[in-house]
Design an enzyme around this catalytic site. Sequence first.
Site, PDB file in Angstrom:
ATOM      1  N   HIS A   1       0.976  -1.196  -0.067  1.00 56.90           N
ATOM      2  CA  HIS A   1       0.040   0.071   0.059  1.00 56.90           C
ATOM      3  C   HIS A   1       0.963   1.202  -0.050  1.00 56.90           C
ATOM      4  O   HIS A   1       0.565   2.387  -0.595  1.00 56.90           O
ATOM      5  CB  HIS A   1      -0.989   0.060   1.176  1.00 56.90           C
ATOM      6  CG  HIS A   1      -1.711   1.219   1.475  1.00 56.90           C
ATOM      7  ND1 HIS A   1      -3.047   1.237   1.204  1.00 56.90           N
ATOM      8  CD2 HIS A   1      -1.334   2.431   1.961  1.00 56.90           C
ATOM      9  CE1 HIS A   1      -3.492   2.677   1.327  1.00 56.90           C
ATOM     10  NE2 HIS A   1      -2.539   3.162   1.856  1.00 56.90           N
ATOM     11  N   GLU A   2       1.925   1.375   0.646  1.00 52.49           N
ATOM     12  CA  GLU A   2       2.771   2.453   1.104  1.00 52.49           C
ATOM     13  C   GLU A   2       3.563   2.565  -0.432  1.00 52.49           C
ATOM     14  O   GLU A   2       3.698   3.640  -0.904  1.00 52.49           O
ATOM     15  CB  GLU A   2       3.664   2.266   2.262  1.00 52.49           C
ATOM     16  CG  GLU A   2       2.657   2.247   3.508  1.00 52.49           C
ATOM     17  CD  GLU A   2       1.797   3.293   3.713  1.00 52.49           C
ATOM     18  OE1 GLU A   2       2.140   4.515   3.260  1.00 52.49           O
ATOM     19  OE2 GLU A   2       0.897   3.087   4.216  1.00 52.49           O
TER      20      GLU A   2
ATOM     21  N   HIS B   1       1.599   4.252  -2.943  1.00 58.44           N
ATOM     22  CA  HIS B   1       1.546   5.719  -2.636  1.00 58.44           C
ATOM     23  C   HIS B   1       2.599   6.652  -3.331  1.00 58.44           C
ATOM     24  O   HIS B   1       2.483   7.225  -4.134  1.00 58.44           O
ATOM     25  CB  HIS B   1       1.385   5.838  -1.165  1.00 58.44           C
ATOM     26  CG  HIS B   1       0.112   6.145  -0.589  1.00 58.44           C
ATOM     27  ND1 HIS B   1      -0.944   6.627  -1.176  1.00 58.44           N
ATOM     28  CD2 HIS B   1      -0.083   5.547   0.534  1.00 58.44           C
ATOM     29  CE1 HIS B   1      -2.061   6.658  -0.082  1.00 58.44           C
ATOM     30  NE2 HIS B   1      -1.544   5.695   0.832  1.00 58.44           N
TER      31      HIS B   1
END
EC number: 3.4.24.-
Length: 292
Positions: free
Chosen positions: A140-141, A144
């Site tokens: 998820h990071e 980003h």
Amino acid sequence: MFNRVVLFLLTNFAVLILAGIVMSVLGVNPTQMSGLLVMAAIFGFGGSFISLLLSKFMAKRSTGAQVITEPRTQTERWLVDTVRRQAQAAGIGMPEVAIYDGPEINAFATGANRNNALVAVSTGLLQHMREDEAEAVLGHEIAHIANGDMVTMALLQGVLNTFVIVLARVVGGIIDSALSGNRDSGRGFAYYIIVFVLEMVFGLFATMIAMWFSRRREFRADAGGAQLAGRNKMIAALERLSLNHGQNTLPSQVQAFGISGGVGEGLRRLFLSHPPLTERIAALRASNGTAM
């Protein structure tokens, strides 16, 4: 990055055109406002990009995150290897990997560009998440970073800041002139009070817009995490967060890029950077892991 610079230039141009149209409709001479527009752009975008450039330094300082320069434990080795593998899969440079002391299950990413970023996880995440769930959070990071969310948010915040500064002063001048009955009168104390109040009001609306965009961006990062780690792992990670959702202790400057945000109902939801976890889980189940 190039596409975002083009978007920045086009958006800036659109802001100037729209500001000129608004001022003409309101009976304000645009030629007298050139200084205001320049000042608004400098302050509006300047603050956003200074924050972006300093984001890694400020994040490490505010959270006490310790960058893993040489893994000393099996957990640290796994973190670095997982981030490296996901970064290669996403086509970005290897971010710095750090651990910060925090009881909540959380992680965040920050940095000025895709090849100069930081991924940090809390000690609470390492203690309470299974390895497959933590892998999804890291994905998820990384998503980003790969999506360029930090730069995009800085651009958006700069545009919103510029609008707030310009509109508060234009509308404040009109109100001040109407109250004083003299369009050519100098700016008195009342004008600055009006501008101050308008900046707070317009700033609230600008925050709502920024947070709406942030919530949409979270869905994309979840989808990116599902692609990097697997949809079931991403869903399991969000379900774990929903069971262990505690107070978010991340500093405000990195909260928007954490895996977990706050909880709110009613109007407060408009100011949250993250959608409810139930909505994020439902979106993943409906998307089959495809990008959103």
